[in-house]
Design an enzyme around this catalytic site. Structure first.
Site: not given
Length: 244
Positions: A196, A216, A63-65, A34, A187
């Site tokens: 998170q 990640g 995360k297009l907005f 990613k 996790r």
């Protein structure tokens, strides 16, 4: 056709060199990576091309907005990079979603491919119910808001959604048709150690019905990323085999 494997490694780094070093170490074992906003803002399309040259599948997570026209034009440029997945915010609204789906569907038909998966972001995993109320002014509970947005994503034709592990069963039980569920907030233990809020272990998330797990820091910040990957694989291999 890409062989299914549920782990996606998030290359959340502020520099291209470090991201590629990690990818090179892991690519014999993991093919899904990613690229998020931070890395893309530094390295741009070049990082996607470099990863694809390694034979990987690249999830472009921006995360297009924005207004529909801007999102569609941006998507058009991202499609040229042949991504595996692309994200946009469901909160962008019905018109933005439908226009994005139309563009991606045309691309898939023209190129005889099922990719990219167009995914809608529901509620960020850093949010809790207090954040939802104070930042968005939304009176729905957090699960209700996730379901509401996922239903809109389904109605407008998206391939799937991004949702925390806590909402997987809710979505599986209430959506009219199956959708891809891609799950961040993974996790290796249940102990909360970072920003998170809604987390779960890899096996638990897959058992609840997640299709892909975005992992990640537990991998990329480990002194031995390979060992972490092998540990995760040993925990989930039977589930993966049952889905092939």
């Amino acid at each position: 056709m890409r062989k299914y494997y549920p782990i996606i490694v998030a290359l959340d780094f502020p520099e291209e060199k470090r991201a590629l070093e990690i990818a090179e170490k892991l690519v014999p074992y993991i093919k899904n990576f990613k690229v998020g906003l931070e890395l893309f803002s530094v390295a741009g399309p070049h990082i996607v091309k470099a990863l694809k040259e390694m034979g990987t599948n690249v999830f472009i997570d921006l995360k297009l907005f924005d207004i529909p026209n801007t999102v569609v034009r941006t998507l058009d440029r991202l499609l040229a990079l042949e991504p595996f997945m692309v994200t946009l915010h469901i909160l962008g609204g019905e018109e933005m979603l439908r226009e994005s789906v139309k563009l991606v569907s045309q691309y898939k038909e023209s190129n005889k491919t099922e990719y990219p998966y167009l995914l809608g972001v529901t509620v960020l995993t850093s949010f809790n119910e207090e954040t939802l109320r104070r930042s968005w002014g939304i009176s729905r509970s957090l699960p209700e808001q996730v379901l509401f947005l996922a239903q809109l994503a389904q109605e407008t034709g998206l391939d799937g959604v991004i949702a925390s592990p806590w909402e997987i069963e809710l979505l599986r039980n209430n959506l009219k048709r199956p959708m891809l569920i891609v799950t961040p907030g993974i996790r290796l233990t249940k102990e909360k150690t970072d920003d998170q809020q809604r987390i779960m272990t890899p096996r638990e998330a897959l058992e609840r019905g997640s299709d892909y797990l975005v992992i990640g820091r537990p991998i990329t910040q480990s002194p031995d990323p390979y060992e972490v990957i092998q540990n995760i694989r040993s925990q989930i291999e039977d589930i993966v085999e049952s889905r092939l």
